[in-house]
Write a protein that holds these residues in place. Structure first.
Motif, PDB file in Angstrom:
ATOM      1  N   GLN A  63       0.829  -1.225   0.000  1.00  0.00           N
ATOM      2  CA  GLN A  63       0.000   0.000   0.000  1.00  0.00           C
ATOM      3  C   GLN A  63       0.856   1.265   0.000  1.00  0.00           C
ATOM      4  O   GLN A  63       0.334   2.366  -0.047  1.00  0.00           O
ATOM      5  CB  GLN A  63      -0.868   0.057   1.262  1.00  0.00           C
ATOM      6  N   VAL A  64       2.160   1.093   0.125  1.00  0.00           N
ATOM      7  CA  VAL A  64       3.026   2.242   0.430  1.00  0.00           C
ATOM      8  C   VAL A  64       3.937   2.609  -0.744  1.00  0.00           C
ATOM      9  O   VAL A  64       4.477   1.717  -1.407  1.00  0.00           O
ATOM     10  CB  VAL A  64       3.908   1.896   1.664  1.00  0.00           C
ATOM     11  N   PHE A  65       4.084   3.909  -0.969  1.00  0.00           N
ATOM     12  CA  PHE A  65       5.124   4.412  -1.874  1.00  0.00           C
ATOM     13  C   PHE A  65       6.301   4.759  -0.966  1.00  0.00           C
ATOM     14  O   PHE A  65       6.304   5.782  -0.272  1.00  0.00           O
ATOM     15  CB  PHE A  65       4.625   5.639  -2.640  1.00  0.00           C
ATOM     16  N   LEU A  66       7.288   3.881  -0.942  1.00  0.00           N
ATOM     17  CA  LEU A  66       8.348   3.932   0.072  1.00  0.00           C
ATOM     18  C   LEU A  66       9.616   4.578  -0.483  1.00  0.00           C
ATOM     19  O   LEU A  66      10.143   4.155  -1.508  1.00  0.00           O
ATOM     20  CB  LEU A  66       8.636   2.500   0.540  1.00  0.00           C
ATOM     21  N   VAL A  67      10.074   5.606   0.246  1.00  0.00           N
ATOM     22  CA  VAL A  67      11.216   6.401  -0.213  1.00  0.00           C
ATOM     23  C   VAL A  67      12.315   6.370   0.846  1.00  0.00           C
ATOM     24  O   VAL A  67      12.041   6.554   2.031  1.00  0.00           O
ATOM     25  CB  VAL A  67      10.785   7.879  -0.419  1.00  0.00           C
ATOM     26  N   SER A  68      13.546   6.151   0.420  1.00  0.00           N
ATOM     27  CA  SER A  68      14.657   6.343   1.343  1.00  0.00           C
ATOM     28  C   SER A  68      15.803   7.055   0.615  1.00  0.00           C
ATOM     29  O   SER A  68      15.697   7.352  -0.578  1.00  0.00           O
ATOM     30  CB  SER A  68      15.115   5.017   1.972  1.00  0.00           C
ATOM     31  N   LYS A  69      16.856   7.349   1.378  1.00  0.00           N
ATOM     32  CA  LYS A  69      17.924   8.192   0.819  1.00  0.00           C
ATOM     33  C   LYS A  69      19.287   7.661   1.231  1.00  0.00           C
ATOM     34  O   LYS A  69      19.467   7.191   2.364  1.00  0.00           O
ATOM     35  CB  LYS A  69      17.800   9.634   1.336  1.00  0.00           C
ATOM     36  N   VAL A  70      20.226   7.789   0.315  1.00  0.00           N
ATOM     37  CA  VAL A  70      21.607   7.424   0.616  1.00  0.00           C
ATOM     38  C   VAL A  70      22.345   8.677   1.074  1.00  0.00           C
ATOM     39  O   VAL A  70      22.178   9.758   0.500  1.00  0.00           O
ATOM     40  CB  VAL A  70      22.288   6.773  -0.620  1.00  0.00           C
ATOM     41  N   LEU A  71      23.158   8.514   2.112  1.00  0.00           N
ATOM     42  CA  LEU A  71      23.973   9.636   2.594  1.00  0.00           C
ATOM     43  C   LEU A  71      25.068   9.966   1.582  1.00  0.00           C
ATOM     44  O   LEU A  71      25.687   9.048   1.031  1.00  0.00           O
ATOM     45  CB  LEU A  71      24.645   9.241   3.904  1.00  0.00           C
ATOM     46  N   PRO A  72      25.350  11.237   1.351  1.00  0.00           N
ATOM     47  CA  PRO A  72      26.416  11.602   0.412  1.00  0.00           C
ATOM     48  C   PRO A  72      27.748  10.902   0.724  1.00  0.00           C
ATOM     49  O   PRO A  72      28.469  10.513  -0.186  1.00  0.00           O
ATOM     50  CB  PRO A  72      26.517  13.121   0.583  1.00  0.00           C
ATOM     51  N   ALA A  73      28.043  10.709   2.010  1.00  0.00           N
ATOM     52  CA  ALA A  73      29.313  10.065   2.369  1.00  0.00           C
ATOM     53  C   ALA A  73      29.357   8.611   1.909  1.00  0.00           C
ATOM     54  O   ALA A  73      30.434   8.018   1.807  1.00  0.00           O
ATOM     55  CB  ALA A  73      29.515  10.141   3.878  1.00  0.00           C
ATOM     56  N   ASN A  74      28.200   8.018   1.634  1.00  0.00           N
ATOM     57  CA  ASN A  74      28.148   6.617   1.182  1.00  0.00           C
ATOM     58  C   ASN A  74      27.921   6.508  -0.320  1.00  0.00           C
ATOM     59  O   ASN A  74      27.741   5.400  -0.831  1.00  0.00           O
ATOM     60  CB  ASN A  74      26.992   5.882   1.888  1.00  0.00           C
ATOM     61  N   ALA A  75      27.913   7.651  -1.030  1.00  0.00           N
ATOM     62  CA  ALA A  75      27.360   7.647  -2.389  1.00  0.00           C
ATOM     63  C   ALA A  75      28.372   7.349  -3.498  1.00  0.00           C
ATOM     64  O   ALA A  75      28.210   7.775  -4.634  1.00  0.00           O
ATOM     65  CB  ALA A  75      26.632   8.969  -2.657  1.00  0.00           C
ATOM     66  N   SER A  76      29.409   6.579  -3.180  1.00  0.00           N
ATOM     67  CA  SER A  76      30.240   6.019  -4.258  1.00  0.00           C
ATOM     68  C   SER A  76      29.388   4.953  -4.965  1.00  0.00           C
ATOM     69  O   SER A  76      28.292   4.621  -4.501  1.00  0.00           O
ATOM     70  CB  SER A  76      31.489   5.368  -3.668  1.00  0.00           C
ATOM     71  N   TYR A  77      29.911   4.385  -6.046  1.00  0.00           N
ATOM     72  CA  TYR A  77      29.139   3.340  -6.749  1.00  0.00           C
ATOM     73  C   TYR A  77      28.840   2.169  -5.796  1.00  0.00           C
ATOM     74  O   TYR A  77      27.683   1.860  -5.519  1.00  0.00           O
ATOM     75  CB  TYR A  77      29.915   2.867  -7.988  1.00  0.00           C
ATOM     76  N   ASP A  78      29.892   1.564  -5.248  1.00  0.00           N
ATOM     77  CA  ASP A  78      29.681   0.404  -4.362  1.00  0.00           C
ATOM     78  C   ASP A  78      28.959   0.811  -3.083  1.00  0.00           C
ATOM     79  O   ASP A  78      28.127   0.071  -2.559  1.00  0.00           O
ATOM     80  CB  ASP A  78      31.029  -0.232  -3.988  1.00  0.00           C
ATOM     81  N   GLY A  79      29.318   1.998  -2.582  1.00  0.00           N
ATOM     82  CA  GLY A  79      28.717   2.462  -1.331  1.00  0.00           C
ATOM     83  C   GLY A  79      27.217   2.636  -1.470  1.00  0.00           C
ATOM     84  O   GLY A  79      26.455   2.314  -0.548  1.00  0.00           O
ATOM     85  N   THR A  80      26.756   3.127  -2.612  1.00  0.00           N
ATOM     86  CA  THR A  80      25.318   3.317  -2.830  1.00  0.00           C
ATOM     87  C   THR A  80      24.603   1.962  -2.865  1.00  0.00           C
ATOM     88  O   THR A  80      23.543   1.788  -2.253  1.00  0.00           O
ATOM     89  CB  THR A  80      25.078   4.088  -4.151  1.00  0.00           C
ATOM     90  N   LEU A  81      25.222   1.010  -3.559  1.00  0.00           N
ATOM     91  CA  LEU A  81      24.603  -0.326  -3.629  1.00  0.00           C
ATOM     92  C   LEU A  81      24.492  -0.941  -2.232  1.00  0.00           C
ATOM     93  O   LEU A  81      23.451  -1.495  -1.857  1.00  0.00           O
ATOM     94  CB  LEU A  81      25.418  -1.256  -4.539  1.00  0.00           C
ATOM     95  N   ARG A  82      25.556  -0.785  -1.455  1.00  0.00           N
ATOM     96  CA  ARG A  82      25.557  -1.382  -0.104  1.00  0.00           C
ATOM     97  C   ARG A  82      24.575  -0.654   0.819  1.00  0.00           C
ATOM     98  O   ARG A  82      23.854  -1.281   1.591  1.00  0.00           O
ATOM     99  CB  ARG A  82      26.973  -1.335   0.494  1.00  0.00           C
ATOM    100  N   ALA A  83      24.557   0.680   0.712  1.00  0.00           N
ATOM    101  CA  ALA A  83      23.638   1.456   1.569  1.00  0.00           C
ATOM    102  C   ALA A  83      22.193   1.066   1.270  1.00  0.00           C
ATOM    103  O   ALA A  83      21.368   0.950   2.186  1.00  0.00           O
ATOM    104  CB  ALA A  83      23.844   2.957   1.336  1.00  0.00           C
TER     105      ALA A  83
END
Ligand code: NAP
Length: 273
Positions: A63-83
């Motif tokens: 029922q939900v449109f679910l949104v989350s965000k990656v922290l800029p400090a984690n936003a490398s390619y691999d870091g984004t995938l892991r976050a």
């Protein structure tokens, strides 16, 4: 897809056991009333807000449109995938509807967006977006997403902070990028009842049989393609906020709010919390 204009924020929903249970109740109340756009982030309470959001949507994820965000400090390619994987785990789901870069990162935007494209392709997120991006940054993010469209930009938008109406909202509208306004009650800039603006809001509210907060949320979602995500840790507040939608503010009342809280007459740098 359809997403309700008024959603629910989750910043600072963590706390005592009692307040966390109340916040979960508030989110569930909101879902019952159609506030199904739920915004969270790995940053909020260092993951605790995602865990609580996960509890609130358990057994009703669809029922939900679910949104989350990656922290800029984690936003490398691999870091984004892991976050993203960590967020999914905390939220108890296998996919997000929208995943945002929380604000500009020192990692190149191409890297973050390449990870976003992989997450879309792998079915871990449905849409990619950004937050706290001005027009130039939005254009750079679009250019960095060759295979999928940039779906949303989440930015600070309240009655005393209407700078985005000049350039950012029109640009995003032209590109069909949703603008999601955060902190609609202005955090410390809520109009006091005895101020000129507060009195103007009170009379608009009275004329329309609504509350001041309902008038504010309605006004902030009057432009096409613009959403808002108030946070309420109290189910009574959620109920009130849910009553902000489904009706149209008469033109003269919109004009009265415009006069009391004018948009800036010159371009201003994008404000953020
Ligand atoms: P907000 O939604 O403008 O205000 C939240 C405050 O308003 C809380 O103290 C809440 O109290 C109170 N409130 C809500 N509804 C009310 C009602 N009907 N009557 C009385 N009080 C009411 O501020 P925000 O939390 O900063 O922003 C909303 C969401 O936007 C956040 O939770 C977060 O998800 C998102 N956000 C994103 C960014 C970003 O950088 N992308 C930055 C800031 C926020 P109770 O909790 O007691 O109900």
């Amino acid at each position: 897809m359809e997403v309700p204009l008024i959603g629910q924020g989750t910043w600072m929903i963590e706390g005592s056991r009692e307040s966390e249970l109340r916040a979960i109740d508030a989110i569930r109340t909101g879902l019952d009333l159609g506030l199904t756009h739920l915004d969270t982030a790995e940053m909020y309470g260092s993951g605790r807000a995602e865990e609580l959001a996960g509890k609130a949507i358990a057994r009703r994820r669809d029922q939900v449109f679910l949104v989350s965000k990656v922290l800029p400090a984690n936003a490398s390619y691999d870091g984004t995938l892991r976050a993203c994987e960590r967020s999914l785990q905390r939220l108890g789901t296998d996919h997000l509807d929208l995943y945002l870069l929380h604000w500009e990162s020192s990692y190149p935007i191409r890297e973050t967006m390449r990870a976003m494209e992989k997450l879309v392709d792998d079915g871990r997120i449905r849409f990619a977006g950004v937050s706290n991006f001005d027009v130039a940054q939005v254009k750079a993010a679009q250019a960095a997403l060759p295979h999928h469209r940039l779906a949303a930009n989440q930015v600070f938008y309240h009655l005393k902070g209407r700078g985005i109406e000049r350039k950012l909202i029109p640009y995003c509208q032209s590109q069909e990028i949703a603008v999601v306004g955060y902190t609609p009650f202005g955090r410390g800039a809520f109009p006091p009842p005895n101020s000129t603006g507060g009195k103007a809001l009170a009379s608009v509210a009275e004329r329309n049989g609504r509350t001041v907060r309902q008038v504010i949320l309605n006004f902030l979602t009057r432009l096409p393609n613009v959403f808002t995500i108030p946070k309420a840790g109290n189910p009574e507040h959620t109920r009130e906020n849910a009553g902000a939608t489904g009706w149209t503010l008469p033109e003269e009342d919109g004009a009265a709010i415009d006069r009391a809280f004018p948009a800036p007459s010159r371009d201003t740098p994008l404000a953020m919390l």
